[in-house]
Design a protein around this motif. Structure first.
Motif, PDB file in Angstrom:
ATOM      1  N   THR A 142      43.702  23.653  27.518  1.00 13.74           N
ATOM      2  CA  THR A 142      43.249  24.970  27.069  1.00 13.74           C
ATOM      3  C   THR A 142      42.182  25.529  28.004  1.00 13.74           C
ATOM      4  OG1 THR A 142      43.732  24.359  24.780  1.00 13.74           O
ATOM      5  CG2 THR A 142      42.274  26.250  25.115  1.00 13.74           C
ATOM      6  N   VAL A 143      41.208  24.694  28.366  1.00  9.00           N
ATOM      7  CA  VAL A 143      40.174  25.141  29.303  1.00  9.00           C
ATOM      8  C   VAL A 143      40.800  25.481  30.653  1.00  9.00           C
ATOM      9  CG1 VAL A 143      38.114  24.436  30.583  1.00  9.00           C
ATOM     10  CG2 VAL A 143      38.329  23.880  28.145  1.00  9.00           C
ATOM     11  N   ALA A 144      41.739  24.656  31.116  1.00 12.04           N
ATOM     12  CA  ALA A 144      42.410  24.930  32.391  1.00 12.04           C
ATOM     13  C   ALA A 144      43.135  26.268  32.345  1.00 12.04           C
ATOM     14  CB  ALA A 144      43.388  23.803  32.713  1.00 12.04           C
ATOM     15  N   ALA A 145      43.833  26.536  31.250  1.00 12.66           N
ATOM     16  CA  ALA A 145      44.550  27.805  31.113  1.00 12.66           C
ATOM     17  C   ALA A 145      43.581  28.974  31.058  1.00 12.66           C
ATOM     18  CB  ALA A 145      45.422  27.779  29.865  1.00 12.66           C
ATOM     19  N   ALA A 146      42.488  28.832  30.307  1.00 14.05           N
ATOM     20  CA  ALA A 146      41.536  29.931  30.147  1.00 14.05           C
ATOM     21  C   ALA A 146      40.886  30.304  31.471  1.00 14.05           C
ATOM     22  CB  ALA A 146      40.469  29.549  29.121  1.00 14.05           C
ATOM     23  N   TYR A 147      40.481  29.321  32.255  1.00 14.19           N
ATOM     24  CA  TYR A 147      39.801  29.618  33.515  1.00 14.19           C
ATOM     25  C   TYR A 147      40.779  30.088  34.584  1.00 14.19           C
ATOM     26  CZ  TYR A 147      35.071  28.294  32.265  1.00 14.19           C
ATOM     27  OH  TYR A 147      33.816  28.291  31.710  1.00 14.19           O
ATOM     28  N   ALA A 148      41.877  29.376  34.776  1.00 21.31           N
ATOM     29  CA  ALA A 148      42.811  29.757  35.831  1.00 21.31           C
ATOM     30  C   ALA A 148      43.462  31.109  35.557  1.00 21.31           C
ATOM     31  CB  ALA A 148      43.878  28.679  35.998  1.00 21.31           C
ATOM     32  N   MET A 149      43.750  31.401  34.273  1.00 20.89           N
ATOM     33  CA  MET A 149      44.433  32.641  33.908  1.00 20.89           C
ATOM     34  C   MET A 149      43.466  33.696  33.377  1.00 20.89           C
ATOM     35  SD  MET A 149      47.357  31.416  34.715  1.00 20.89           S
ATOM     36  CE  MET A 149      48.562  32.630  34.224  1.00 20.89           C
ATOM     37  N   ALA A 170      49.552  27.683  39.039  1.00 21.51           N
ATOM     38  CA  ALA A 170      49.494  26.450  39.815  1.00 21.51           C
ATOM     39  C   ALA A 170      48.070  25.902  39.873  1.00 21.51           C
ATOM     40  CB  ALA A 170      50.028  26.701  41.226  1.00 21.51           C
ATOM     41  N   THR A 171      47.079  26.782  39.939  1.00 20.86           N
ATOM     42  CA  THR A 171      45.684  26.336  39.958  1.00 20.86           C
ATOM     43  C   THR A 171      45.311  25.640  38.658  1.00 20.86           C
ATOM     44  OG1 THR A 171      45.084  28.113  41.490  1.00 20.86           O
ATOM     45  CG2 THR A 171      43.294  27.105  40.230  1.00 20.86           C
ATOM     46  N   VAL A 325      43.842  27.001  60.577  1.00 28.00           N
ATOM     47  CA  VAL A 325      44.334  26.231  59.438  1.00 28.00           C
ATOM     48  C   VAL A 325      44.919  27.180  58.404  1.00 28.00           C
ATOM     49  CG1 VAL A 325      43.711  24.559  57.653  1.00 28.00           C
ATOM     50  CG2 VAL A 325      42.515  24.532  59.853  1.00 28.00           C
ATOM     51  N   LYS A 326      46.047  26.794  57.837  1.00 29.46           N
ATOM     52  CA  LYS A 326      46.653  27.544  56.740  1.00 29.46           C
ATOM     53  C   LYS A 326      46.750  26.622  55.532  1.00 29.46           C
ATOM     54  CE  LYS A 326      50.960  29.902  55.383  1.00 29.46           C
ATOM     55  NZ  LYS A 326      52.346  30.238  55.825  1.00 29.46           N
ATOM     56  N   LEU A 327      46.126  27.030  54.429  1.00 27.53           N
ATOM     57  CA  LEU A 327      46.172  26.274  53.190  1.00 27.53           C
ATOM     58  C   LEU A 327      47.008  27.019  52.161  1.00 27.53           C
ATOM     59  CD1 LEU A 327      43.724  24.883  54.565  1.00 27.53           C
ATOM     60  CD2 LEU A 327      42.691  24.687  52.299  1.00 27.53           C
ATOM     61  N   THR A 328      47.721  26.278  51.338  1.00 30.01           N
ATOM     62  CA  THR A 328      48.423  26.881  50.214  1.00 30.01           C
ATOM     63  C   THR A 328      47.404  27.398  49.206  1.00 30.01           C
ATOM     64  OG1 THR A 328      48.513  24.879  48.864  1.00 30.01           O
ATOM     65  CG2 THR A 328      50.244  25.164  50.539  1.00 30.01           C
ATOM     66  N   PRO A 329      47.826  28.213  48.238  1.00 29.88           N
ATOM     67  CA  PRO A 329      46.878  28.711  47.236  1.00 29.88           C
ATOM     68  C   PRO A 329      46.231  27.613  46.399  1.00 29.88           C
ATOM     69  CG  PRO A 329      48.850  30.065  47.270  1.00 29.88           C
ATOM     70  CD  PRO A 329      49.141  28.878  48.125  1.00 29.88           C
ATOM     71  N   THR A 330      46.801  26.405  46.410  1.00 28.81           N
ATOM     72  CA  THR A 330      46.214  25.301  45.650  1.00 28.81           C
ATOM     73  C   THR A 330      45.540  24.280  46.548  1.00 28.81           C
ATOM     74  OG1 THR A 330      48.434  24.300  45.597  1.00 28.81           O
ATOM     75  CG2 THR A 330      47.712  25.510  43.641  1.00 28.81           C
ATOM     76  N   GLY A 331      45.310  24.625  47.826  1.00 31.09           N
ATOM     77  CA  GLY A 331      44.431  23.834  48.663  1.00 31.09           C
ATOM     78  C   GLY A 331      45.062  22.800  49.558  1.00 31.09           C
TER      79      GLY A 331
END
Length: 670
Positions: A142-149, A170-171, A325-331
């Protein structure tokens, strides 16, 4: 232990809706079976989704579980795909038809707690249609969803466009593992894990929700999470969203609440400065060394200018970085990254993408003490790369336009590249990205000393900071000098950024002296840049469209040793600091997008400290991605050795800012 339904009862206001703002750009439909789906596909073409609703080690029974497909444009409603109810052990099974959109984002909401249902737990499944066969929905997810979204949620609806929504989903998976309900591997492992406090803060946030799920602390939680001047949340997911949106509010009270129920460990042992979540990304752990600046492409990938060749030993002399350097959106390191060639050497603050997706990097010539190379022939060019990393510039770089020690390098919306030549008091303009047409623009009377950063405003004008002259030179879209701006607190200015209403914002370091102008390319040494001491004149100056400034600059919100500056999709301002381990967040030119009662220039982050993180070192750039994440470069170690002072990570504050359309061409767009 099973959770009794009566334990979940609590007096609350009306049934909550948990919103989502943002939307995913629909992809063309794929044929059945063409896209991987990890759930169980039945003979009738429906997908079976199994899961468990839990709170710590306890089952949440009789929860109403709904699977949604997120809306595909900002403000669009989500679509219900399936429903179920958890049994006595918290288990549920639902069936749904696979969405036709290839990048559909799916998420689960589980409501429990009696008639008013104050308990709402959430889990984001994915943005790539690789949904897991079994999921766990708990306070961590729930915390992951609230912060990432956070920037895409409104009520129970989540919605947004590509790529911001998909990258945010993905984050979320970097914070919580929805297959187990445990901490995700990215958050649990170095350079995160025990190396920073983010893991403990994440668990403490989950614990603040756990007390309400247990039927004990909902009233306190909803009171503390309520935004200033806003509505009181009436469920746990809404409360988590409100905390994510207002991380500096009621920090101590929420910390004390997190101690009431503690199913998740390790947790914080003292209250933080704010309830932010900052992840560190280090690519593959052997690439980044002195990341100086970031530019995002149309898919939200991060292109990073690297000062030095990677070496983990700070005592080993290192030469200038010869790759981007090229990083994906998730690092993670993108396939093929890092990319070499094109004359790249010792990039500093200059990196941009043009409208065609090509990458331009300024070759400042940074190198560590003891490097045997002569940088003089290497710092007179910019390098250009195709979007796939193929160099377009020759092995010596593009040298047209009398480039010397380039720093700020930006593209406008017509593809014209503007380069601040820190070494010769000039600006190079490359019309429509054609290097052989480049023209050098000398500053009038030589009055722009150590040009550092460039910003393009709504009229296509360029504003260039003079780090050594305490001023800003304004140029017409054609490169004609329009005059200098000084005063208003401009002092040793570094980064500059424009907003959508025509203003330009300047980060005033107060004391940083860039090593250019023929005086050498080694970073400055000495106590003047001690990270324990901020600059007395640290501030931000607003330059209006007519070139005037307010009488006084803005000085609060955690401004310590300002370097980089960015404007988000709400026109609010973010400032990185080359010391103090903090990022500042100021109310921008549209106060209606700020917390209630704020005016332009007021601090949104805690006035004394900003948003701090022990994952930060000495930061140069700050940039906003399409998901609303705030990225900073750990450019130097906190206590550097001049042989190799470079830091090795990017730090990403999850979901803090209004998303920005990328690539950033001139002023920010949502």
């Amino acid at each position: 232990m099973l959770m009794n339904r009566s334990v979940l009862l609590l007096i609350s206001a009306a049934l909550a809706a948990v919103p989502a703002a943002g939307a995913a750009e629909p992809d063309t439909a794929s044929p059945a079976g063409a896209v991987r789906q990890d759930g169980k596909v039945r003979q009738d073409g429906t997908v079976r989704q199994d899961g468990t609703v839990r709170s710590g080690d306890s089952a949440v029974s009789r929860a109403e579980v709904v699977l949604y497909q997120a809306g595909q444009e900002r403000g669009a409603p989500a679509t219900v795909l399936g429903r179920a109810r958890s049994d006595a052990e918290g288990r549920f099974t639902l069936s749904y038809r696979q969405p036709r959109e290839r990048k559909a984002v799916l998420y689960l909401l589980a409501d429990a707690g009696g008639r008013h249902k104050p308990v709402r737990l959430a889990a984001v499944l994915d943005g790539t249609r690789r949904t897991p066969q079994r999921v766990v929905v708990n306070e961590r997810t729930t915390v992951a969803a609230a912060y990432a979204m956070a920037q895409f949620t409104d009520g129970r609806d989540i919605a947004g466009t590509y790529p911001g929504l998909q990258n945010a989903a993905a984050t979320a998976r970097n914070l919580a593992d929805v297959t187990t309900g445990k901490v995700a591997a990215v958050l649990a492992s170095p350079p995160n894990g025990s190396e920073t406090s983010t893991l403990r803060a994440f668990n403490s946030l989950a614990n603040t929700l756990a007390g309400c799920v247990a039927g004990k602390t909902c009233e306190e939680l909803f009171h503390l999470a309520r935004p200033a001047g806003g509505e009181r949340p009436d469920n746990t997911f809404r409360a988590a969203l409100d905390i994510a949106h207002n991380p500096g509010r009621h920090v101590g009270g929420l910390y004390r609440l997190s101690l009431r129920e503690r199913p998740y460990t390790p947790a914080l042992t003292a209250a933080p400065d704010a309830w932010t979540l900052a992840l560190r990304y280090d690519a593959d752990g052997r690439t980044l060394d002195g990341p100086g600046n970031i530019a995002f492409d149309a898919h939200g990938n991060a292109w990073v200018a690297n000062n030095y060749i990677y070496d983990p030993d700070p005592t080993e002399p290192t030469c200038g970085g010869d790759y981007v350097v090229k990083l994906t959106p998730t690092g993670e390191n993108a396939p093929g990254s890092p990319y070499r060639g094109g004359g790249l050497y010792g990039a500093g603050y200059g990196i941009t993408l043009d409208p065609k997706g090509n990458v331009w990097v300024g070759n400042f010539g940074f190198q560590g003490a003891g490097c045997p190379l002569d940088p003089d022939p290497l710092y007179r060019s910019v390098s250009q790369f195709r979007r796939d990393g193929m160099p377009l510039s020759p092995p010596t770089g593009w040298r047209y336009g009398d480039i010397m020690q380039p720093q700020g390098t930006v593209s406008d919306r017509r593809g014209t590249i503007w380069i601040a030549n820190c070494g010769n008091r000039s600006v190079t303009r490359v019309p429509h990205g054609r290097p052989d047409h480049a023209r050098n623009i000398a500053s009038p009377s030589g009055g722009l000393v150590k040009p550092f950063s460039v910003a393009i405003d709504t009229r296509g004008r360029a504003s260039v900071t003079g780090n050594g002259s305490d001023n800003v030179l304004r140029l017409s879209p054609q490169g004609d000098p329009l005059g200098y701006v000084s005063g208003g607190g401009i002092s040793a200015p570094m980064g500059t950024a424009s907003d959508s209403v025509g203003n330009v914002w300047v980060a005033n370091s107060g004391l940083v002296d860039i090593p250019c102008g023929g005086t050498g390319v080694l970073p400055p040494e000495g106590g003047a840049l001690d990270p324990r001491d901020g600059a007395a004149e640290a501030s931000v100056t607003l330059i209006r469209p007519d070139g005037t400034t307010p009488r006084r600059p803005y000085e609060r919100g955690g401004l310590f040793l300002p370097w980089g500056i960015a404007v988000d999709g709400d026109d609010n301002v973010w400032v990185s600091n080359f010391g103090g381990q903090r990022v500042a967040h100021l109310c921008g030119a549209r106060p209606e997008n700020c917390p209630s009662g704020h005016r332009t220039g007021d601090p949104i982050s805690p006035a004394a400290t900003g948003y701090t993180s022990d994952g930060l070192a000495r930061n140069t750039a700050v940039q906003i991605d399409p998901s609303g994440n705030v990225w900073l470069t750990n450019n130097w170690q906190t206590i550097p050795l001049q042989t190799n002072p470079g830091g090795h990570e990017l730090v990403v504050f999850v979901g803090l800012a209004a998303p920005v359309r990328t690539p950033l061409l001139g002023t920010p767009r949502t």
